[in-house]
Design a protein around this motif. Structure first.
Motif, PDB file in Angstrom:
ATOM      1  N   LEU A 175      62.936  35.581  11.021  1.00 23.52           N
ATOM      2  CA  LEU A 175      64.201  34.965  11.683  1.00 23.52           C
ATOM      3  C   LEU A 175      63.779  34.448  12.950  1.00 23.52           C
ATOM      4  CD1 LEU A 175      67.217  35.362  11.853  1.00 23.52           C
ATOM      5  CD2 LEU A 175      66.684  37.684  13.114  1.00 23.52           C
ATOM      6  N   LEU A 176      62.787  34.848  13.624  1.00 16.19           N
ATOM      7  CA  LEU A 176      62.502  34.054  14.956  1.00 16.19           C
ATOM      8  C   LEU A 176      61.789  32.878  14.764  1.00 16.19           C
ATOM      9  CD1 LEU A 176      60.498  37.109  16.923  1.00 16.19           C
ATOM     10  CD2 LEU A 176      62.841  36.013  17.385  1.00 16.19           C
ATOM     11  N   LEU A 177      61.164  32.574  13.656  1.00 18.61           N
ATOM     12  CA  LEU A 177      60.744  31.255  13.448  1.00 18.61           C
ATOM     13  C   LEU A 177      61.721  30.431  13.186  1.00 18.61           C
ATOM     14  CD1 LEU A 177      58.236  29.510  12.828  1.00 18.61           C
ATOM     15  CD2 LEU A 177      58.064  30.161  10.743  1.00 18.61           C
ATOM     16  N   GLY A 178      62.903  30.870  12.250  1.00 13.96           N
ATOM     17  CA  GLY A 178      63.862  29.920  12.075  1.00 13.96           C
ATOM     18  C   GLY A 178      64.643  29.502  13.277  1.00 13.96           C
ATOM     19  N   ALA A 179      64.853  30.665  14.460  1.00 14.65           N
ATOM     20  CA  ALA A 179      65.435  30.537  15.425  1.00 14.65           C
ATOM     21  C   ALA A 179      64.831  29.154  16.412  1.00 14.65           C
ATOM     22  CB  ALA A 179      65.862  31.582  16.043  1.00 14.65           C
ATOM     23  N   LEU A 180      63.256  29.250  16.260  1.00 13.84           N
ATOM     24  CA  LEU A 180      62.739  28.251  16.930  1.00 13.84           C
ATOM     25  C   LEU A 180      62.988  27.039  16.302  1.00 13.84           C
ATOM     26  CD1 LEU A 180      59.411  30.161  17.662  1.00 13.84           C
ATOM     27  CD2 LEU A 180      61.061  29.297  19.302  1.00 13.84           C
ATOM     28  N   GLY A 181      62.974  26.734  15.188  1.00 16.15           N
ATOM     29  CA  GLY A 181      63.299  25.505  14.448  1.00 16.15           C
ATOM     30  C   GLY A 181      64.596  25.261  14.827  1.00 16.15           C
ATOM     31  N   VAL A 182      65.646  25.823  14.960  1.00 14.51           N
ATOM     32  CA  VAL A 182      66.974  25.245  15.178  1.00 14.51           C
ATOM     33  C   VAL A 182      67.120  24.958  16.639  1.00 14.51           C
ATOM     34  CG1 VAL A 182      69.453  26.258  15.429  1.00 14.51           C
ATOM     35  CG2 VAL A 182      68.416  26.844  13.388  1.00 14.51           C
ATOM     36  N   GLY A 183      66.309  25.767  17.265  1.00 13.19           N
ATOM     37  CA  GLY A 183      66.201  25.422  18.805  1.00 13.19           C
ATOM     38  C   GLY A 183      65.404  24.210  19.114  1.00 13.19           C
ATOM     39  N   ALA A 184      64.419  23.779  18.510  1.00 15.80           N
ATOM     40  CA  ALA A 184      63.800  22.545  18.780  1.00 15.80           C
ATOM     41  C   ALA A 184      64.505  21.523  18.009  1.00 15.80           C
ATOM     42  CB  ALA A 184      62.391  22.641  17.517  1.00 15.80           C
ATOM     43  N   PHE A 185      65.179  21.650  16.991  1.00 15.76           N
ATOM     44  CA  PHE A 185      66.161  20.473  16.396  1.00 15.76           C
ATOM     45  C   PHE A 185      67.201  20.169  17.302  1.00 15.76           C
ATOM     46  CE2 PHE A 185      70.169  19.642  14.072  1.00 15.76           C
ATOM     47  CZ  PHE A 185      69.639  18.307  13.693  1.00 15.76           C
ATOM     48  N   LEU A 186      67.865  21.348  18.035  1.00 20.09           N
ATOM     49  CA  LEU A 186      68.947  20.806  18.911  1.00 20.09           C
ATOM     50  C   LEU A 186      68.380  20.367  20.204  1.00 20.09           C
ATOM     51  CD1 LEU A 186      70.891  24.276  18.517  1.00 20.09           C
ATOM     52  CD2 LEU A 186      71.669  21.856  17.674  1.00 20.09           C
ATOM     53  N   ALA A 187      67.317  20.704  20.501  1.00 19.15           N
ATOM     54  CA  ALA A 187      66.480  20.109  21.882  1.00 19.15           C
ATOM     55  C   ALA A 187      66.132  18.608  21.710  1.00 19.15           C
ATOM     56  CB  ALA A 187      65.408  20.685  22.127  1.00 19.15           C
ATOM     57  N   THR A 188      66.126  18.272  20.543  1.00 21.97           N
ATOM     58  CA  THR A 188      65.880  16.636  20.299  1.00 21.97           C
ATOM     59  C   THR A 188      67.137  15.875  20.298  1.00 21.97           C
ATOM     60  OG1 THR A 188      65.717  17.046  17.981  1.00 21.97           O
ATOM     61  CG2 THR A 188      63.485  17.165  19.172  1.00 21.97           C
ATOM     62  N   ARG A 189      68.210  16.380  20.125  1.00 21.19           N
ATOM     63  CA  ARG A 189      69.247  15.771  20.064  1.00 21.19           C
ATOM     64  C   ARG A 189      69.823  15.057  21.156  1.00 21.19           C
ATOM     65  NH1 ARG A 189      73.792  18.035  16.359  1.00 21.19           N
ATOM     66  NH2 ARG A 189      73.972  15.941  15.675  1.00 21.19           N
TER      67      ARG A 189
END
Length: 126
Positions: A112-126
Motif C-alpha cells: 500500500l505504501l509503495l503504491g501511494a509513493l508511486g501515485v505521489g511521484a506521478f502527481l509530482a511530475t505533472r
C-alpha cells in the motif's frame, strides 16, 4: 533468547489450550504468554496478571516470583511434587524460525505504501 517456560495456560485471548507462560526478568516480574495461534502477549495490568497467577498450570519444580502488581493474598495452584527420578521433558527447539504459511500483515501495508509513493511521484511530475 526468550525466558524459560514456567507452565501453561488456556490462552486468555483465543482460548487455545497450552499457551506457554513465561516471566519477565525486568522490573515488576510480569507474567506473559506465547500462544501458537495468536502469538506473544505481554500485558502488565493487575487483572490479567492475577488471572495468569491463578490459572497457570505450573511445571514441576518451578518457583515463579509473584508479579509486583499481584496481591500477596492471591492464591496460585501448587505444582505437582518434584520427582528427581522423573526425566526432564525434551524440548524441540528449532534452530531457525518456521514460516507460518500466512502472509504478514506488514506485507500488505508495504504494498500500500509503495503504491501511494508511486501515485505521489506521478502527481509530482505533472
Amino acid at each position: 533468547m526468550s525466558n524459560p517456560t514456567l507452565g501453561t495456560v488456556t490462552c486468555p485471548t483465543c482460548g487455545t489450550e497450552g499457551a506457554e507462560v513465561r516471566q519477565s526478568k525486568r522490573r515488576g516480574g510480569h507474567l506473559y504468554w506465547q500462544c501458537t495461534d495468536c502469538g506473544l502477549s505481554q500485558p502488565t495490568g493487575a487483572t490479567i496478571q492475577k488471572r495468569l497467577w491463578r490459572e497457570t498450570q505450573w511445571a514441576t519444580g518451578v518457583q515463579p516470583i509473584r508479579p509486583a502488581n499481584v496481591p500477596d493474598d492471591t492464591e496460585r495452584p501448587t505444582p505437582a511434587e518434584f520427582d528427581p527420578n522423573e526425566p526432564e521433558p525434551e524440548t524441540d527447539t528449532p534452530s531457525e524460525p518456521q514460516p507460518s504459511g500466512r502472509p504478514s500483515p506488514a506485507r500488505g501495508v508495504g504494498v500500500l505504501l509503495l503504491g501511494a509513493l508511486g501515485v505521489g511521484a506521478f502527481l509530482a511530475t505533472r
